[in-house]
Design a protein around this motif. Sequence first.
Motif, PDB file in Angstrom:
ATOM      1  N   ILE A   9       0.656  -1.162  -0.067  1.00 39.89           N
ATOM      2  CA  ILE A   9      -0.057   0.296  -0.095  1.00 39.89           C
ATOM      3  C   ILE A   9       0.763   1.275   0.126  1.00 39.89           C
ATOM      4  O   ILE A   9       0.645   2.088  -0.790  1.00 39.89           O
ATOM      5  CB  ILE A   9      -0.855   0.016   0.976  1.00 39.89           C
ATOM      6  N   SER A  10       1.692   1.381   0.873  1.00 41.48           N
ATOM      7  CA  SER A  10       2.926   2.580   1.120  1.00 41.48           C
ATOM      8  C   SER A  10       3.399   2.899  -0.204  1.00 41.48           C
ATOM      9  O   SER A  10       3.403   3.926  -0.780  1.00 41.48           O
ATOM     10  CB  SER A  10       3.657   2.247   2.241  1.00 41.48           C
ATOM     11  N   GLU A  11       3.993   1.576  -0.866  1.00 36.41           N
ATOM     12  CA  GLU A  11       4.951   1.983  -2.328  1.00 36.41           C
ATOM     13  C   GLU A  11       3.779   2.176  -3.130  1.00 36.41           C
ATOM     14  O   GLU A  11       4.245   3.127  -4.260  1.00 36.41           O
ATOM     15  CB  GLU A  11       5.843   0.596  -2.324  1.00 36.41           C
ATOM     16  N   CYS A  12       2.677   1.589  -3.339  1.00 36.31           N
ATOM     17  CA  CYS A  12       1.690   1.854  -4.442  1.00 36.31           C
ATOM     18  C   CYS A  12       1.196   3.186  -4.516  1.00 36.31           C
ATOM     19  O   CYS A  12       1.006   4.149  -5.475  1.00 36.31           O
ATOM     20  CB  CYS A  12       0.421   1.158  -4.486  1.00 36.31           C
ATOM     21  N   ILE A  66     -12.271   0.900   0.896  1.00 34.26           N
ATOM     22  CA  ILE A  66     -11.097   1.611   0.192  1.00 34.26           C
ATOM     23  C   ILE A  66     -10.548   0.732  -0.897  1.00 34.26           C
ATOM     24  O   ILE A  66     -10.408   1.553  -2.231  1.00 34.26           O
ATOM     25  CB  ILE A  66      -9.930   1.461   0.960  1.00 34.26           C
ATOM     26  N   SER A  67     -10.468  -0.443  -1.175  1.00 26.82           N
ATOM     27  CA  SER A  67     -10.206  -1.294  -2.171  1.00 26.82           C
ATOM     28  C   SER A  67     -10.999  -0.988  -3.260  1.00 26.82           C
ATOM     29  O   SER A  67     -10.530  -1.004  -4.425  1.00 26.82           O
ATOM     30  CB  SER A  67     -10.200  -2.876  -1.536  1.00 26.82           C
ATOM     31  N   ILE A  68     -12.243  -0.969  -3.016  1.00 23.51           N
ATOM     32  CA  ILE A  68     -13.295  -0.866  -4.178  1.00 23.51           C
ATOM     33  C   ILE A  68     -13.024   0.519  -5.093  1.00 23.51           C
ATOM     34  O   ILE A  68     -13.182   0.628  -6.042  1.00 23.51           O
ATOM     35  CB  ILE A  68     -14.625  -0.824  -3.533  1.00 23.51           C
ATOM     36  N   ASN A  69     -12.478   1.352  -4.238  1.00 22.45           N
ATOM     37  CA  ASN A  69     -12.302   2.768  -4.838  1.00 22.45           C
ATOM     38  C   ASN A  69     -11.249   2.790  -5.849  1.00 22.45           C
ATOM     39  O   ASN A  69     -11.170   3.179  -6.899  1.00 22.45           O
ATOM     40  CB  ASN A  69     -12.174   3.937  -3.802  1.00 22.45           C
ATOM     41  N   TYR A  70     -10.283   1.892  -5.217  1.00 24.29           N
ATOM     42  CA  TYR A  70      -8.929   1.746  -6.113  1.00 24.29           C
ATOM     43  C   TYR A  70      -9.386   0.952  -7.290  1.00 24.29           C
ATOM     44  O   TYR A  70      -8.845   1.199  -8.410  1.00 24.29           O
ATOM     45  CB  TYR A  70      -7.734   1.015  -5.270  1.00 24.29           C
ATOM     46  N   PHE A  71     -10.367  -0.335  -7.449  1.00 27.10           N
ATOM     47  CA  PHE A  71     -10.456  -1.056  -8.467  1.00 27.10           C
ATOM     48  C   PHE A  71     -11.339  -0.190  -9.370  1.00 27.10           C
ATOM     49  O   PHE A  71     -11.212  -0.314 -10.593  1.00 27.10           O
ATOM     50  CB  PHE A  71     -11.326  -2.141  -7.818  1.00 27.10           C
ATOM     51  N   LYS A  72     -12.149   0.704  -8.912  1.00 20.69           N
ATOM     52  CA  LYS A  72     -13.109   1.564  -9.674  1.00 20.69           C
ATOM     53  C   LYS A  72     -12.034   2.326 -10.579  1.00 20.69           C
ATOM     54  O   LYS A  72     -12.364   2.733 -11.912  1.00 20.69           O
ATOM     55  CB  LYS A  72     -13.963   2.219  -9.070  1.00 20.69           C
ATOM     56  N   ASN A  77      -4.797  -1.191  -9.150  1.00 22.74           N
ATOM     57  CA  ASN A  77      -5.149  -2.515  -8.798  1.00 22.74           C
ATOM     58  C   ASN A  77      -4.422  -3.338  -7.588  1.00 22.74           C
ATOM     59  O   ASN A  77      -4.994  -3.850  -6.871  1.00 22.74           O
ATOM     60  CB  ASN A  77      -5.149  -3.419 -10.046  1.00 22.74           C
ATOM     61  N   LEU A  78      -2.999  -3.147  -7.874  1.00 22.20           N
ATOM     62  CA  LEU A  78      -2.267  -3.894  -6.621  1.00 22.20           C
ATOM     63  C   LEU A  78      -2.744  -3.256  -5.279  1.00 22.20           C
ATOM     64  O   LEU A  78      -2.764  -3.788  -4.257  1.00 22.20           O
ATOM     65  CB  LEU A  78      -0.887  -3.583  -6.961  1.00 22.20           C
ATOM     66  N   CYS A  79      -2.633  -1.987  -5.289  1.00 20.24           N
ATOM     67  CA  CYS A  79      -3.140  -1.322  -4.151  1.00 20.24           C
ATOM     68  C   CYS A  79      -4.362  -1.592  -3.701  1.00 20.24           C
ATOM     69  O   CYS A  79      -4.846  -1.916  -2.440  1.00 20.24           O
ATOM     70  CB  CYS A  79      -3.203   0.521  -4.208  1.00 20.24           C
ATOM     71  N   GLY A  80      -5.453  -1.975  -4.548  1.00 19.96           N
ATOM     72  CA  GLY A  80      -6.935  -2.227  -4.188  1.00 19.96           C
ATOM     73  C   GLY A  80      -6.537  -3.707  -3.610  1.00 19.96           C
ATOM     74  O   GLY A  80      -7.479  -3.989  -2.817  1.00 19.96           O
ATOM     75  N   LEU A  81      -5.826  -4.611  -4.188  1.00 23.17           N
ATOM     76  CA  LEU A  81      -5.807  -5.877  -3.796  1.00 23.17           C
ATOM     77  C   LEU A  81      -5.283  -6.017  -2.236  1.00 23.17           C
ATOM     78  O   LEU A  81      -5.681  -6.872  -1.428  1.00 23.17           O
ATOM     79  CB  LEU A  81      -4.892  -6.681  -4.603  1.00 23.17           C
ATOM     80  N   ALA A  82      -4.163  -5.304  -1.868  1.00 23.76           N
ATOM     81  CA  ALA A  82      -3.569  -5.016  -0.726  1.00 23.76           C
ATOM     82  C   ALA A  82      -4.587  -4.322   0.364  1.00 23.76           C
ATOM     83  O   ALA A  82      -4.804  -5.281   1.456  1.00 23.76           O
ATOM     84  CB  ALA A  82      -2.276  -4.228  -0.882  1.00 23.76           C
TER      85      ALA A  82
END
Length: 516
Positions: A23-26, A55-61, A41-46
């Motif tokens: 999360i930090s690096e993404c 929060i993951s949903i926002n990143y995936f969207k 996508n990677l941040c959402g998975l984490a």
Amino acid sequence: MDLNKKSQIILKKLKENKFYEVISECEKLIKRFPDKSYLHNLCGLAYQRIKKIDISINYFKKAIELNPEDLGIQNNLANAYKHLDQYDLAENIFLDILNKKKDYLPAIANLAILKRKLNDFKNTVKLYEQAVIIQKNDPSLLSALASAYQSSGNFKKAKEISYKILKMYPKHVRSHKIISDLTSYSKNDENLREMLNLYKDNDLLINDKSELSFAIAKAYEDLKDYENSFKYFDQANKLKKNNNKYNFSREETLFRNIKKFFDSNKFNKNKKFFDDRKIIFICGMPRSGTTLVEQILSSHNKIFGAGELNFLRQATTKFFVLEDKLNNQKIIEEINSSNNILNVEYYKLINYLKIKESIITDKAPQNYIWIGFIKYFFPNAKIIHCCRNKKDVLLSIYKNNFSSKDMNWSYDPGDIVRYYNSYLDLIKFWKYKFEKFIYDLNYEKLVTDSENQIKKLLDYCSLEWDKNCLNHHKYNKTAIQTVSISQARKPIYKSSVNSSAIYSKYLDNYFKLLDN
């Protein structure tokens, strides 16, 4: 270092479960490269892995907005909605993916998991059948298909597929376990010999060795070799105990706070509720007969057996439980007026099952924890509390391998005694508060005097007699996803009564603790 190399390092950290580092690096890289969909996508998975689903949903969207053709990201978004129990949104996305690419395996497999969760075994089987055509000889998919057949009562197909797996993958422990569950062993059984040889394999993972031990123990019990049977049951449990921890203080704190909550809050009788369907909650200690009772009731022409649902717990913890404490005066006041939010939330989840019948059974045993909530927020519900010889309960729990983390107390006889005492204390509290609301059904009476006990049970549920209830094993209306799969498909039998006597010399010290 270029972006591709950094992305590969982040992906490696994701696979190593270093989610906070990912999360930090993404997030740092997204500031520099905001148009790279794979970083979102990677941040959402984490975030999904640390259960911060919103929060993951926002990143995936955002990732989909940047790359609308990536089916993998869409699949991840659907799984996020599934985690939030927004099953309709999840299913619509899975179906949309399959409309674009009908053989997209991740969406097929994940939709099958969703359908299984919703007890739709017809479509679960159909989807896994489709999956094993696309990816032939995949042991995980084949095993999932065998398990679906097992739960739906098609034992022949479950065994057939499990034997097929073992021909290709002789070390596939899950297949051995399914075969063991569905086999009545006799001397010189080839499958038992294969399991004993596999048990010697030092490369077996701990969970696999434990599951194999449960399977071997069951085979020896069929052969009435109780010394070897207990030896392997004991080994299976010790392996599970060492690999799974359970926080007793958390459970005991929750139970204590529940009693305090219902002693200190005043509830008006809720005259307004939002669904006229009747729920019959079947609860008690695990292995106390809850599955048998549901199979009997669901054979009635007016009842749908919904199985072991987690919906009541989900709804109750969502609104009332925060770090094992119960205190939400605002919701209590709302419910005391007109807004029965707990009832609405539960039925929102129930509606995903697409049930036509007006009477539904929910047989999650540990719903006994929430009896007070049922009393006030489900005014037309019925509660059946299953009671069984406590020594037989202890033994039956110890003999079975449970998939739920909520059962991590079940792998040590001393822990089972401790949990049983907590359960007993809470049940006594509920009976003190709501004695007439709880119907005690004795397992031993049910199996020895079935017709009379079933008539009394139906009378309590305000139902007319239905002879189908005496022949529940002939009607596979309700899928079974618990360790009772094979037993509950049989006619009512008495051999499990006082079964603990056979193992008393191994467990007598714990039986004495139960008596005390």
